[in-house]
Design an enzyme around this catalytic site. Structure first.
Site, PDB file in Angstrom:
ATOM      1  N   LYS A 155       0.742  -1.220  -0.016  1.00 41.25           N
ATOM      2  CA  LYS A 155      -0.051  -0.115  -0.055  1.00 41.25           C
ATOM      3  C   LYS A 155       0.827   1.178  -0.041  1.00 41.25           C
ATOM      4  O   LYS A 155       0.599   2.205  -0.634  1.00 41.25           O
ATOM      5  CB  LYS A 155      -0.877  -0.149   1.194  1.00 41.25           C
ATOM      6  N   GLN A 179      -4.501  -1.846   9.970  1.00 44.66           N
ATOM      7  CA  GLN A 179      -4.341  -3.212   9.082  1.00 44.66           C
ATOM      8  C   GLN A 179      -5.030  -4.449  10.245  1.00 44.66           C
ATOM      9  O   GLN A 179      -4.448  -4.528  11.215  1.00 44.66           O
ATOM     10  CB  GLN A 179      -2.825  -3.487   8.980  1.00 44.66           C
ATOM     11  N   ASP A 230     -11.124   2.556   4.761  1.00 42.83           N
ATOM     12  CA  ASP A 230     -11.205   1.195   4.562  1.00 42.83           C
ATOM     13  C   ASP A 230     -12.607   1.110   4.496  1.00 42.83           C
ATOM     14  O   ASP A 230     -13.142  -0.082   4.076  1.00 42.83           O
ATOM     15  CB  ASP A 230     -10.652   0.229   5.599  1.00 42.83           C
TER      16      ASP A 230
END
Ligand code: NDP
Length: 293
Positions: free
Chosen positions: A52, A96, A119
């Site tokens: 990312k 994460q 997200d």
């Protein structure tokens, strides 16, 4: 049979985002910025976060990973989240997952400022998705929707079967494909581990989407001729011929199912690259929302 090339589509999106970022920077403004929070040293999580960061930099975003030891407490992590929520230079961030067992994942996700939730996991954004109001869509379902749109796959009135009902893939995707918009208007059925006679169901699918995390679970006898197959699964299986000792496969037995399919995503190179691409699209949106408001 057409291979749905997620890697290529993701590159198209990066090129669009790169041009947009160049315009922003040449007008004297700062570029969009994102942060990834990584807790512990899980190899898969570390790999995702690094990818990312690399991609964000490639398209001109400012990007940073904040790495915490596995011993971080719930309170300490909540404090760090508060800092990111209040930092005007950060447009969006991700935590994460999975987090270590002693951390309450839901409490952490609920603490994320929904305006920075790139997200799309915060309940406010999930609720906005439900009522079709502008928010952040979860990256993997968003990526699948984008593939459907860019490959011009007709979903109107089609029967979609999704295997898997998780909050990050199957469930939000079922909502998006059922709604009234381009890439939607399908009749959607969501299967899970308690579903009876799964094969009968998958054989009835015009579009089959797999997100169950079982290597090569779907075989050719489970699909009909001409089916569109989108495989979100990412599974490691042993491969003695590879230097790493393993290879990645999807939830679909690609070699045999591809012979019956009209469209199919490969693994790797299908849905996976799109997840990161849509995270970057969400970051650009978070940036623009802030600049405009
Ligand atoms: P989860 O484990 O959270 O969910 C799996 C789902 O599949 C559950 O709903 C489960 O049912 C269902 N399921 C499991 N076994 C069966 C079975 N035999 N028959 C029918 N349904 C079954 O997984 P995730 O959604 O997090 O991930 C799914 C896959 O997608 C994984 O391979 C993961 O690596 C991949 N993934 C890929 C991403 C990408 O970027 N491409 C992003 C996220 C995930 P039940 O609810 O009853 O337990």
């Amino acid at each position: 049979m057409i291979i749905i090339d997620g890697k290529h589509t993701a590159e198209e999106i990066y090129s669009e985002l790169r041009k947009e970022t160049e315009k922003i920077v040449s007008s004297g403004k700062r570029p969009p910025s994102l942060v990834a929070i990584l807790v512990g040293n899980d190899p898969a999580s570390t790999h995702y976060v690094r990818s990312k960061e690399k991609i964000a930099k490639k398209i001109g975003f400012s990007s940073q990973t904040i790495h915490f030891p596995i011993s971080i407490t719930q309170e300490e992590l909540l404090q760090e989240i508060k800092k990111l929520n209040n930092n005007p230079d950060i447009d969006g961030y991700i935590v994460q997952l999975p987090l270590p067992k002693h951390i309450d994942e839901q409490e952490i996700i609920f603490a994320i400022n929904p305006d920075k939730d790139i997200d799309g996991f915060h309940p406010l954004n999930l609720g906005k998705m439900l009522v079709q109001s502008e928010g952040f869509l979860p990256a993997t379902p968003y990526g699948i929707l984008e593939l459907i749109k860019r490959y011009d796959i007709n979903t109107v009135g089609k029967k979609v079967v999704i295997i898997g009902r998780s909050l990050i893939v199957g469930r939000p995707l079922s909502i998006l494909l059922n709604q009234k918009h381009v890439g939607g208007n399908a009749t959607v059925c969501v299967a899970h581990s308690k579903t009876k006679n799964l094969k009968k169901l998958t054989l009835s699918a015009d579009i089959l989407i797999t997100a169950l995390g079982k290597p090569e679970f779907v075989t050719a006898d489970m699909v009909k001729e001409g089916v569109v197959v989108i495989d979100a699964g990412i599974n490691q299986i042993e491969d003695k011929n590879s230097a790493k000792g393993y290879k990645l496969v999807g939830d679909v037995k690609f070699d045999e199912v591809s012979k019956k399919a009209s469209y199919i995503t490969p693994v790797p190179g299908g849905v996976g690259p799109m997840t990161i691409a849509m995270l970057m699209v969400n970051t650009m949106r978070a940036y623009k929302n802030k600049i405009i408001s």
